[in-house]
Design a protein around this motif. Sequence first.
Motif, PDB file in Angstrom:
ATOM      1  N   GLN A  30       0.843  -1.196   0.000  1.00 39.04           N
ATOM      2  CA  GLN A  30       0.000   0.000   0.000  1.00 39.04           C
ATOM      3  C   GLN A  30       0.877   1.244   0.000  1.00 39.04           C
ATOM      4  O   GLN A  30       1.928   1.275   0.626  1.00 39.04           O
ATOM      5  CB  GLN A  30      -0.919  -0.001   1.209  1.00 39.04           C
ATOM      6  CG  GLN A  30      -1.924  -1.121   1.179  1.00 39.04           C
ATOM      7  CD  GLN A  30      -2.852  -1.098   2.372  1.00 39.04           C
ATOM      8  OE1 GLN A  30      -2.891  -0.139   3.121  1.00 39.04           O
ATOM      9  NE2 GLN A  30      -3.599  -2.160   2.543  1.00 39.04           N
ATOM     10  N   SER A  31       0.422   2.262  -0.709  1.00 42.15           N
ATOM     11  CA  SER A  31       1.136   3.520  -0.803  1.00 42.15           C
ATOM     12  C   SER A  31       0.135   4.652  -0.682  1.00 42.15           C
ATOM     13  O   SER A  31      -1.053   4.475  -0.961  1.00 42.15           O
ATOM     14  CB  SER A  31       1.852   3.602  -2.162  1.00 42.15           C
ATOM     15  OG  SER A  31       2.654   4.761  -2.241  1.00 42.15           O
ATOM     16  N   LEU A  32       0.600   5.809  -0.246  1.00 35.19           N
ATOM     17  CA  LEU A  32      -0.277   6.966  -0.156  1.00 35.19           C
ATOM     18  C   LEU A  32      -0.718   7.398  -1.552  1.00 35.19           C
ATOM     19  O   LEU A  32       0.020   7.243  -2.521  1.00 35.19           O
ATOM     20  CB  LEU A  32       0.446   8.125   0.530  1.00 35.19           C
ATOM     21  CG  LEU A  32       0.902   7.875   1.963  1.00 35.19           C
ATOM     22  CD1 LEU A  32       1.676   9.083   2.482  1.00 35.19           C
ATOM     23  CD2 LEU A  32      -0.278   7.566   2.860  1.00 35.19           C
ATOM     24  N   THR A  33      -1.902   7.949  -1.643  1.00 31.29           N
ATOM     25  CA  THR A  33      -2.435   8.398  -2.921  1.00 31.29           C
ATOM     26  C   THR A  33      -1.947   9.814  -3.230  1.00 31.29           C
ATOM     27  O   THR A  33      -1.445  10.518  -2.342  1.00 31.29           O
ATOM     28  CB  THR A  33      -3.973   8.411  -2.887  1.00 31.29           C
ATOM     29  OG1 THR A  33      -4.397   9.377  -1.918  1.00 31.29           O
ATOM     30  CG2 THR A  33      -4.532   7.043  -2.530  1.00 31.29           C
ATOM     31  N   ASP A  34      -2.117  10.232  -4.477  1.00 34.53           N
ATOM     32  CA  ASP A  34      -1.755  11.601  -4.855  1.00 34.53           C
ATOM     33  C   ASP A  34      -2.540  12.614  -4.029  1.00 34.53           C
ATOM     34  O   ASP A  34      -2.013  13.664  -3.657  1.00 34.53           O
ATOM     35  CB  ASP A  34      -2.016  11.835  -6.342  1.00 34.53           C
ATOM     36  CG  ASP A  34      -0.974  11.162  -7.222  1.00 34.53           C
ATOM     37  OD1 ASP A  34       0.101  10.804  -6.717  1.00 34.53           O
ATOM     38  OD2 ASP A  34      -1.241  11.014  -8.434  1.00 34.53           O
ATOM     39  N   ARG A  35      -3.777  12.299  -3.742  1.00 32.27           N
ATOM     40  CA  ARG A  35      -4.599  13.196  -2.927  1.00 32.27           C
ATOM     41  C   ARG A  35      -4.025  13.332  -1.515  1.00 32.27           C
ATOM     42  O   ARG A  35      -3.948  14.429  -0.958  1.00 32.27           O
ATOM     43  CB  ARG A  35      -6.029  12.677  -2.871  1.00 32.27           C
ATOM     44  CG  ARG A  35      -6.954  13.564  -2.094  1.00 32.27           C
ATOM     45  CD  ARG A  35      -8.374  13.063  -2.187  1.00 32.27           C
ATOM     46  NE  ARG A  35      -9.231  13.889  -1.359  1.00 32.27           N
ATOM     47  CZ  ARG A  35     -10.239  13.437  -0.656  1.00 32.27           C
ATOM     48  NH1 ARG A  35     -10.547  12.165  -0.689  1.00 32.27           N
ATOM     49  NH2 ARG A  35     -10.959  14.244   0.072  1.00 32.27           N
ATOM     50  N   GLU A  36      -3.619  12.202  -0.915  1.00 36.46           N
ATOM     51  CA  GLU A  36      -3.024  12.243   0.422  1.00 36.46           C
ATOM     52  C   GLU A  36      -1.694  13.000   0.412  1.00 36.46           C
ATOM     53  O   GLU A  36      -1.356  13.701   1.370  1.00 36.46           O
ATOM     54  CB  GLU A  36      -2.818  10.829   0.954  1.00 36.46           C
ATOM     55  CG  GLU A  36      -4.115  10.123   1.269  1.00 36.46           C
ATOM     56  CD  GLU A  36      -3.937   8.644   1.540  1.00 36.46           C
ATOM     57  OE1 GLU A  36      -4.618   8.135   2.445  1.00 36.46           O
ATOM     58  OE2 GLU A  36      -3.124   7.998   0.847  1.00 36.46           O
ATOM     59  N   ASP A  38      -0.985  15.407  -1.615  1.00 36.65           N
ATOM     60  CA  ASP A  38      -1.267  16.796  -1.992  1.00 36.65           C
ATOM     61  C   ASP A  38      -0.170  17.301  -2.925  1.00 36.65           C
ATOM     62  O   ASP A  38       0.424  18.358  -2.724  1.00 36.65           O
ATOM     63  CB  ASP A  38      -1.380  17.671  -0.738  1.00 36.65           C
ATOM     64  CG  ASP A  38      -2.027  19.014  -1.016  1.00 36.65           C
ATOM     65  OD1 ASP A  38      -2.632  19.177  -2.104  1.00 36.65           O
ATOM     66  OD2 ASP A  38      -1.918  19.898  -0.157  1.00 36.65           O
ATOM     67  N   ARG A  39       0.097  16.498  -3.954  1.00 41.47           N
ATOM     68  CA  ARG A  39       1.218  16.766  -4.864  1.00 41.47           C
ATOM     69  C   ARG A  39       1.193  18.148  -5.502  1.00 41.47           C
ATOM     70  O   ARG A  39       2.230  18.729  -5.743  1.00 41.47           O
ATOM     71  CB  ARG A  39       1.268  15.708  -5.955  1.00 41.47           C
ATOM     72  CG  ARG A  39       1.831  14.423  -5.463  1.00 41.47           C
ATOM     73  CD  ARG A  39       2.267  13.579  -6.604  1.00 41.47           C
ATOM     74  NE  ARG A  39       2.703  12.292  -6.091  1.00 41.47           N
ATOM     75  CZ  ARG A  39       3.504  11.509  -6.735  1.00 41.47           C
ATOM     76  NH1 ARG A  39       3.935  11.835  -7.923  1.00 41.47           N
ATOM     77  NH2 ARG A  39       3.861  10.359  -6.216  1.00 41.47           N
ATOM     78  N   CYS A  91       7.261   2.845  -2.306  1.00 39.21           N
ATOM     79  CA  CYS A  91       5.972   3.354  -1.835  1.00 39.21           C
ATOM     80  C   CYS A  91       6.158   4.670  -1.092  1.00 39.21           C
ATOM     81  O   CYS A  91       7.269   5.051  -0.750  1.00 39.21           O
ATOM     82  CB  CYS A  91       5.273   2.335  -0.944  1.00 39.21           C
ATOM     83  SG  CYS A  91       6.100   2.026   0.623  1.00 39.21           S
ATOM     84  N   TRP A  92       5.029   5.340  -0.884  1.00 42.38           N
ATOM     85  CA  TRP A  92       4.962   6.530  -0.049  1.00 42.38           C
ATOM     86  C   TRP A  92       4.324   6.145   1.269  1.00 42.38           C
ATOM     87  O   TRP A  92       3.323   5.427   1.280  1.00 42.38           O
ATOM     88  CB  TRP A  92       4.090   7.598  -0.710  1.00 42.38           C
ATOM     89  CG  TRP A  92       4.760   8.363  -1.804  1.00 42.38           C
ATOM     90  CD1 TRP A  92       4.671   8.120  -3.146  1.00 42.38           C
ATOM     91  CD2 TRP A  92       5.599   9.502  -1.656  1.00 42.38           C
ATOM     92  NE1 TRP A  92       5.401   9.031  -3.836  1.00 42.38           N
ATOM     93  CE2 TRP A  92       5.984   9.903  -2.948  1.00 42.38           C
ATOM     94  CE3 TRP A  92       6.057  10.212  -0.559  1.00 42.38           C
ATOM     95  CZ2 TRP A  92       6.806  10.997  -3.162  1.00 42.38           C
ATOM     96  CZ3 TRP A  92       6.882  11.311  -0.783  1.00 42.38           C
ATOM     97  CH2 TRP A  92       7.246  11.694  -2.073  1.00 42.38           C
TER      98      TRP A  92
END
Length: 104
Positions: A30-36, A38-39, A91-92
């Motif tokens: 699992q990795s953080l999403t672009d929304r999480e 805040d790219r 991952c992030w």
Amino acid sequence: MGTSKRLAPLYDRYAQHGEILAAAKHGPLQSLTDRELDRGEQPMTMYPRPKKVRAWVRFGPESIRVEAALVRSTPLAAGIVFSAGAETFRCWVWGNAVVLADDE
């Protein structure tokens, strides 16, 4: 018969690789999403010389602490890379899930 202090880090690495590969069977990394992340708003720092860290990651419902390299970061998150066997994982994760290896 005693244990080899010289080979202990190698045996620890083998054990961790086994734990990572076993956890990977429980689901995808699992990795953080672009929304999480805040790219669009958060600045990103790239590290030309990655720093050694220990980080908590999650494979499906299974969480595991891994030795990784910090390759990029934002004010709240860390982009890490780690490997097990022939597989490399990227991952992030949230920044508070990471600690510099020198700090332990």
